[in-house]
Design an enzyme around this catalytic site. Structure first.
Site, PDB file in Angstrom:
ATOM      1  N   ASP A  37       0.831  -1.209   0.000  1.00  0.00           N
ATOM      2  CA  ASP A  37       0.000   0.000   0.000  1.00  0.00           C
ATOM      3  C   ASP A  37       0.865   1.259   0.000  1.00  0.00           C
ATOM      4  OD1 ASP A  37      -2.324   1.464   0.027  1.00  0.00           O
ATOM      5  OD2 ASP A  37      -2.652   1.280   2.183  1.00  0.00           O
ATOM      6  N   ASN A  39       1.296   3.364  -2.901  1.00  0.00           N
ATOM      7  CA  ASN A  39       1.858   3.767  -4.207  1.00  0.00           C
ATOM      8  C   ASN A  39       1.367   5.151  -4.615  1.00  0.00           C
ATOM      9  OD1 ASN A  39       2.842   1.202  -4.183  1.00  0.00           O
ATOM     10  ND2 ASN A  39       1.641   0.446  -5.904  1.00  0.00           N
ATOM     11  N   TRP A  42       2.986   7.844  -2.514  1.00  0.00           N
ATOM     12  CA  TRP A  42       4.404   7.976  -2.908  1.00  0.00           C
ATOM     13  C   TRP A  42       4.498   8.893  -4.128  1.00  0.00           C
ATOM     14  CZ3 TRP A  42       7.397   7.105  -7.203  1.00  0.00           C
ATOM     15  CH2 TRP A  42       8.775   6.956  -7.005  1.00  0.00           C
ATOM     16  N   HIS A  54       2.741   3.095  -8.891  1.00  0.00           N
ATOM     17  CA  HIS A  54       2.632   1.653  -9.189  1.00  0.00           C
ATOM     18  C   HIS A  54       3.876   1.182  -9.949  1.00  0.00           C
ATOM     19  CE1 HIS A  54      -1.341   1.908  -7.664  1.00  0.00           C
ATOM     20  NE2 HIS A  54      -1.890   2.497  -8.702  1.00  0.00           N
ATOM     21  N   ASN A  85     -10.787  -2.744  -6.495  1.00  0.00           N
ATOM     22  CA  ASN A  85      -9.935  -1.821  -7.262  1.00  0.00           C
ATOM     23  C   ASN A  85     -10.492  -1.478  -8.655  1.00  0.00           C
ATOM     24  OD1 ASN A  85      -6.778  -3.040  -5.902  1.00  0.00           O
ATOM     25  ND2 ASN A  85      -8.040  -1.325  -5.251  1.00  0.00           N
ATOM     26  N   ARG A 201       2.002  -5.040   6.159  1.00  0.00           N
ATOM     27  CA  ARG A 201       1.259  -3.985   5.460  1.00  0.00           C
ATOM     28  C   ARG A 201       2.108  -2.722   5.457  1.00  0.00           C
ATOM     29  NH1 ARG A 201      -4.865  -2.549   4.571  1.00  0.00           N
ATOM     30  NH2 ARG A 201      -4.445  -0.764   3.274  1.00  0.00           N
ATOM     31  N   SER A 209      -8.215  -4.956   4.825  1.00  0.00           N
ATOM     32  CA  SER A 209      -8.685  -4.687   3.460  1.00  0.00           C
ATOM     33  C   SER A 209      -9.141  -5.918   2.671  1.00  0.00           C
ATOM     34  CB  SER A 209      -7.594  -3.941   2.674  1.00  0.00           C
ATOM     35  OG  SER A 209      -7.327  -2.712   3.277  1.00  0.00           O
ATOM     36  N   GLU A 220       0.688 -13.203  12.297  1.00  0.00           N
ATOM     37  CA  GLU A 220       1.273 -12.078  13.035  1.00  0.00           C
ATOM     38  C   GLU A 220       1.300 -10.890  12.081  1.00  0.00           C
ATOM     39  OE1 GLU A 220       2.178 -12.043  16.219  1.00  0.00           O
ATOM     40  OE2 GLU A 220       1.517 -14.132  16.409  1.00  0.00           O
TER      41      GLU A 220
END
Ligand code: FPP
Length: 261
Positions: A37, A39, A42, A54, A85, A201, A209, A220
């Site tokens: 997650d 992208n 960023w 991406h 998506n 994540r 999600s 974990e």
């Protein structure tokens, strides 16, 4: 493959060597799942279109796949495209599909060389024929691999997977007394694979999600603020080291991570 192979491959005196030396080979997670997650953020931070995030994320995928395989991880599942998506703008969806095809085209030889088996988890049949063809080719050409299994979750939704599994169980006319958790797992996309031990994540979000809802029951969870395109080898090694410090109890009493394998 294994810790020694990874150490031989890492640049000597790099900070990763120090991290890798602290990893216990007998306590490796068998299956790592990753929600990639951040992208879009960023790209936004760099005043670039979202799709550039991406594009940059592919380098992170490449590095994580190769590092995991060398470390001796048996299963790696990355969340590339969810059923939700499709709500994104068509240009973004098209770019994601193009990037996926390009990744498969450019990495197929590397996957084969590293003995990696490639698999899609999700609804393959709803994807465009050219994307499906590239995915099927990658699955066929890597089917004999005995190393790590790389799952790409594509057109994937955890709830949809559970509903589909229920339908498959009905079609298989399984008797109620035969249907337990183990039997039900056999109807999921991940049939025959162990559940993820470690769920990573990126981008600091504290949610799952709709990802592998059934399979992450006892995973974990490790969350980093790092955005996916910036995720690199040291982050993966840090996640594994943190996992090795966890006390997995499965609702029972204290049990060292090593005993969970
Ligand atoms: C989430 O970031 C990321 C995605 C929806 C797609 C991830 C895809 C790749 C890294 C490239 C293709 C993958 C493979 C396996 C070759 P976001 O867009 O939701 O970011 P944001 O939350 O910052 O907006």
């Amino acid at each position: 493959m294994g810790l020694d192979a990874l150490l031989d491959w890492l640049p000597p005196d790099s900070p990763e060597v120090e991290l890798a030396r602290r990893i216990r080979e007998d306590r490796l997670p068998v299956h790592i799942a990753i929600i990639m997650d951040g992208n879009g953020r960023w790209a936004g931070l760099r005043h670039l279109p979202r799709v550039e995030g991406h594009r940059a994320g592919i380098d992170a995928v490449r590095e994580v796949v190769e590092t995991s395989a060398r470390l001796g991880i048996e299963y790696l599942t990355v969340y590339a495209f969810s059923v939700e998506n499709w709500k994104r703008p068509p240009t973004e969806v098209n770019t994601l599909m193009t990037l996926l095809k390009r990744y498969l085209c450019s990495e197929l030889d590397t996957l084969v060389r590293h003995d990696i088996r490639f698999k899609v988890v999700g609804r393959l049949e709803e994807l465009a024929p050219d994307v499906r063809a590239a995915l099927v080719e990658a699955m066929e050409k890597t089917a004999a691999g005995h190393g790590m299994q790389l799952n790409i979750a594509l057109n994937y939704g955890g709830r949809a997977e559970i509903v589909e599994a229920a339908k498959r169980a009905i079609v298989a006319a399984i008797r109620p007394d035969e249907l337990d958790e183990r039997a039900f797992s056999g109807f999921l996309y991940t049939a025959g694979q162990p559940d993820p031990d470690l769920l990573i994540r990126t981008s600091g979000e504290m949610r799952v999600s709709n990802f592998l809802l059934w399979q992450i029951a006892y995973a974990e969870i490790w969350v980093t603020d790092t955005l996916w395109p910036d995720f690199r080898r040291p982050h993966l090694l840090e996640a594994v080291l943190d996992y090795q410090r966890r006390d997995r109890r499965y609702g029972g009493i204290s049990r060292p991570v090593a005993a969970s394998r």
